[in-house]
Design an enzyme around this catalytic site. Structure first.
Site, PDB file in Angstrom:
ATOM      1  N   ARG A   1       5.003   0.958  -5.463  1.00 55.21           N
ATOM      2  CA  ARG A   1       5.894   2.337  -5.852  1.00 55.21           C
ATOM      3  C   ARG A   1       6.826   1.647  -6.931  1.00 55.21           C
ATOM      4  O   ARG A   1       7.431   0.422  -6.675  1.00 55.21           O
ATOM      5  CB  ARG A   1       6.563   2.885  -4.715  1.00 55.21           C
ATOM      6  CG  ARG A   1       5.612   3.910  -3.904  1.00 55.21           C
ATOM      7  CD  ARG A   1       5.327   4.920  -4.721  1.00 55.21           C
ATOM      8  NE  ARG A   1       4.492   6.148  -3.907  1.00 55.21           N
ATOM      9  CZ  ARG A   1       3.235   6.035  -3.961  1.00 55.21           C
ATOM     10  NH1 ARG A   1       2.445   4.964  -4.670  1.00 55.21           N
ATOM     11  NH2 ARG A   1       2.546   6.957  -3.139  1.00 55.21           N
TER      12      ARG A   1
ATOM     13  N   HIS B   1      -0.642   4.330 -13.433  1.00 50.45           N
ATOM     14  CA  HIS B   1      -0.983   4.319 -11.951  1.00 50.45           C
ATOM     15  C   HIS B   1      -2.320   4.734 -11.707  1.00 50.45           C
ATOM     16  O   HIS B   1      -2.656   6.000 -11.213  1.00 50.45           O
ATOM     17  CB  HIS B   1      -0.108   5.619 -11.269  1.00 50.45           C
ATOM     18  CG  HIS B   1       0.380   5.643 -10.154  1.00 50.45           C
ATOM     19  ND1 HIS B   1       1.471   6.314  -9.719  1.00 50.45           N
ATOM     20  CD2 HIS B   1      -0.485   5.417  -9.007  1.00 50.45           C
ATOM     21  CE1 HIS B   1       1.464   5.855  -8.388  1.00 50.45           C
ATOM     22  NE2 HIS B   1       0.341   5.614  -7.930  1.00 50.45           N
TER      23      HIS B   1
ATOM     24  N   GLU C   1       7.892   7.791 -13.343  1.00 51.84           N
ATOM     25  CA  GLU C   1       6.486   8.150 -14.049  1.00 51.84           C
ATOM     26  C   GLU C   1       6.565   9.688 -14.387  1.00 51.84           C
ATOM     27  O   GLU C   1       7.064  10.647 -13.624  1.00 51.84           O
ATOM     28  CB  GLU C   1       5.397   7.989 -12.951  1.00 51.84           C
ATOM     29  CG  GLU C   1       5.252   6.482 -12.475  1.00 51.84           C
ATOM     30  CD  GLU C   1       4.334   5.965 -11.433  1.00 51.84           C
ATOM     31  OE1 GLU C   1       3.670   7.114 -11.039  1.00 51.84           O
ATOM     32  OE2 GLU C   1       4.297   4.885 -11.034  1.00 51.84           O
TER      33      GLU C   1
HETATM   34  P1  NDP Z   1       0.521  -0.085   5.110  1.00 50.45           P
HETATM   35  O1  NDP Z   1       1.643   0.583   5.581  1.00 50.45           O
HETATM   36  O2  NDP Z   1      -0.536  -0.541   5.736  1.00 50.45           O
HETATM   37  O3  NDP Z   1       1.316  -1.748   4.711  1.00 50.45           O
HETATM   38  C1  NDP Z   1       2.820  -1.708   4.539  1.00 50.45           C
HETATM   39  C2  NDP Z   1       3.169  -3.201   4.470  1.00 50.45           C
HETATM   40  O4  NDP Z   1       4.605  -3.047   3.748  1.00 50.45           O
HETATM   41  C3  NDP Z   1       3.271  -3.473   6.030  1.00 50.45           C
HETATM   42  O5  NDP Z   1       2.832  -4.860   5.914  1.00 50.45           O
HETATM   43  C4  NDP Z   1       4.661  -3.480   6.036  1.00 50.45           C
HETATM   44  O6  NDP Z   1       5.063  -4.363   7.177  1.00 50.45           O
HETATM   45  C5  NDP Z   1       5.496  -3.742   4.980  1.00 50.45           C
HETATM   46  N1  NDP Z   1       6.830  -3.286   4.698  1.00 50.45           N
HETATM   47  C6  NDP Z   1       7.115  -1.793   4.734  1.00 50.45           C
HETATM   48  N2  NDP Z   1       8.419  -1.722   4.651  1.00 50.45           N
HETATM   49  C7  NDP Z   1       9.031  -2.916   4.306  1.00 50.45           C
HETATM   50  C8  NDP Z   1      10.129  -3.397   4.030  1.00 50.45           C
HETATM   51  N3  NDP Z   1      11.317  -2.679   4.367  1.00 50.45           N
HETATM   52  N4  NDP Z   1      10.406  -4.864   3.802  1.00 50.45           N
HETATM   53  C9  NDP Z   1       9.334  -5.377   4.060  1.00 50.45           C
HETATM   54  N5  NDP Z   1       8.042  -5.231   4.111  1.00 50.45           N
HETATM   55  C10 NDP Z   1       7.959  -4.045   4.387  1.00 50.45           C
HETATM   56  O7  NDP Z   1       0.346   0.489   3.632  1.00 50.45           O
HETATM   57  P2  NDP Z   1      -0.638   0.097   2.758  1.00 50.45           P
HETATM   58  O8  NDP Z   1      -1.168  -1.067   2.394  1.00 50.45           O
HETATM   59  O9  NDP Z   1      -1.848   1.310   3.032  1.00 50.45           O
HETATM   60  O10 NDP Z   1      -0.103   0.996   1.448  1.00 50.45           O
HETATM   61  C11 NDP Z   1       1.137   0.363   0.788  1.00 50.45           C
HETATM   62  C12 NDP Z   1       1.603   0.978  -0.402  1.00 50.45           C
HETATM   63  O11 NDP Z   1       0.899   1.073  -1.390  1.00 50.45           O
HETATM   64  C13 NDP Z   1       1.589   2.620   0.054  1.00 50.45           C
HETATM   65  O12 NDP Z   1       2.757   3.080   0.927  1.00 50.45           O
HETATM   66  C14 NDP Z   1       1.687   3.056  -1.512  1.00 50.45           C
HETATM   67  O13 NDP Z   1       3.061   3.420  -1.887  1.00 50.45           O
HETATM   68  C15 NDP Z   1       1.144   2.133  -2.455  1.00 50.45           C
HETATM   69  N6  NDP Z   1       0.008   2.413  -3.090  1.00 50.45           N
HETATM   70  C16 NDP Z   1      -0.065   2.506  -4.495  1.00 50.45           C
HETATM   71  C17 NDP Z   1      -1.287   3.025  -5.052  1.00 50.45           C
HETATM   72  C18 NDP Z   1      -1.479   2.921  -6.673  1.00 50.45           C
HETATM   73  O14 NDP Z   1      -2.053   3.882  -7.051  1.00 50.45           O
HETATM   74  N7  NDP Z   1      -0.695   2.021  -7.284  1.00 50.45           N
HETATM   75  C19 NDP Z   1      -2.325   3.382  -4.212  1.00 50.45           C
HETATM   76  C20 NDP Z   1      -2.307   3.304  -2.806  1.00 50.45           C
HETATM   77  C21 NDP Z   1      -0.999   2.886  -2.268  1.00 50.45           C
HETATM   78  P3  NDP Z   1       6.422  -4.260   8.156  1.00 50.45           P
HETATM   79  O15 NDP Z   1       6.228  -2.785   8.678  1.00 50.45           O
HETATM   80  O16 NDP Z   1       6.169  -5.304   9.260  1.00 50.45           O
HETATM   81  O17 NDP Z   1       7.721  -4.380   7.235  1.00 50.45           O
END
Ligand code: NDP
Length: 324
Positions: free
Chosen positions: A232, A279, A261
């Protein structure tokens, strides 16, 4: 005739979601997710929302009989899920079905950023290959790099597996260390940035990650470092990134997401060492159709009295209509 649940479609929505919702439910469409655009009659009738736009607490509170908000996209930082939970409303997203597509696109963005492939093609198309000879050798390469994944979740894992197959060592930062991988975990983002020279940002948006990619993190990434942003836009401090790119604090950046965006800062557009995408990481017909089906399958399951298929963690306790 049998009464069907009423689903609200606020603002722009994927056409396959619209077609299925209109076929399988009664539906109401409004131009934006704005409480002022909802009539009293519709406010009382609406039981579900399917959306690819932000859903605020005030909007949620316009609907006394709302039970489910089905978000188009895995990222749901624009939906006030915490507020929905206080109302007993389930929020669903679209995980997994897009992970490989987003990871594929990310690998394309990485190679385009390092090897300047869009610029090289523009050079050919402009007749410069004929007029001026070969395109200049690229300053940067993927060879010899170490990758750092900020957010080793569903998508981060799919990216890491691809980069590992390209021969790169993988490091990562998450809040919780994963027990199922041996890659080095760093307990801070700065620590990760200092250990790698290709940093891929794929954490969710929202307050916990806002501006996390800061001046300090970019300094740690270093002068040969490359930032790739596909999570994001809110996670990257854009003014700090622009300063780091123009001063040589880091070498280059590839971005699919931006803070405001579709606005992209002119300073980024003017820079030679960035690769910018609008995006599009999940934006193929097939993947968007799979996401659309998951949006509507969540609604169908929930209104059939079964648990929603992919509730977000904040609302998982409200998973089933039968609990209400
Ligand atoms: P997941 O929930 O599977 O993965 C999120 C990861 O981020 C986990 O490893 C989590 O680990 C980590 N994380 C979350 N919060 C924090 C934090 N504060 N500090 C450090 N690590 C953190 O989500 P997805 O992989 O399915 O998707 C990830 C993101 O990608 C989505 O939320 C979306 O915003 C973005 N996205 C963008 C797209 C695009 O078009 N460019 C398309 C699809 C998704 P932990 O909880 O242990 O911290």
């Amino acid at each position: 005739t049998e009464t069907r649940p009423v689903i609200l479609l606020p603002g722009n929505i994927n056409p396959h979601v619209r077609a299925r919702v209109e076929a399988e439910f009664d539906s109401v469409s409004i131009s934006a997710a704005d409480p002022a655009l909802v009539s009293e009659a519709d406010a009382a009738r609406v039981q579900g929302i399917a959306a690819m736009t932000g859903i605020s607490a005030a909007f949620i509170d316009r609907f006394p009989n709302l039970g489910i908000i089905a978000n188009f996209g895995v990222g749901y930082d624009a939906v006030d899920a915490k507020h929905a939970a206080t109302r007993g409303i389930v929020v669903t997203n679209t995980p997994d079905v897009l992970s490989d597509e987003v990871a594929d696109t990310t690998l394309g963005l990485i190679l385009n950023t390092l090897r300047e492939l869009p610029r090289a093609e523009a050079y050919l198309r402009a007749g410069r290959w004929t007029a001026e000879g070969p395109y200049p050798l690229t300053r940067l390469t993927l060879r010899g790099r170490t990758a750092g994944i900020y957010g080793l979740g569903r998508i981060g894992m799919a990216i890491a597996e691809r980069l590992a197959a390209f021969g790169l060592p993988i490091h990562y930062h998450t809040r919780n260390r994963r027990t199922d991988v041996d890659w080095p975990w760093h307990d801070t983002l700065s620590g990760l940035a200092g250990a790698v020279d290709l940093l891929v940002v794929v954490v969710p948006g929202g307050a916990a990650t806002e501006n996390a990619v800061s001046t300090e993190v970019l300094k740690a990434l270093g002068p040969d470092g490359v930032l790739i942003s596909v999570g994001r836009g809110s996670t990257v401090d854009e003014p700090a990134l622009i300063a780091a790119l123009s001063s040589g604090t880091i070498a280059a950046a590839g971005m699919d997401v931006f803070a405001r965006e579709p606005h992209v800062p002119q300073a980024l557009l003017d820079m030679p060492n960035v690769c910018l995408l609008p995006h599009v990481a999940s934006a193929s017909v097939a993947t968007r159709k799979a996401m659309a089906d998951l949006v509507v399958d969540n609604l169908s399951a929930w209104f059939a009295g079964k648990p929603a298929l992919t509730s977000v963690p904040e609302t998982v306790q409200h998973n089933s209509a039968a609990d209400r």
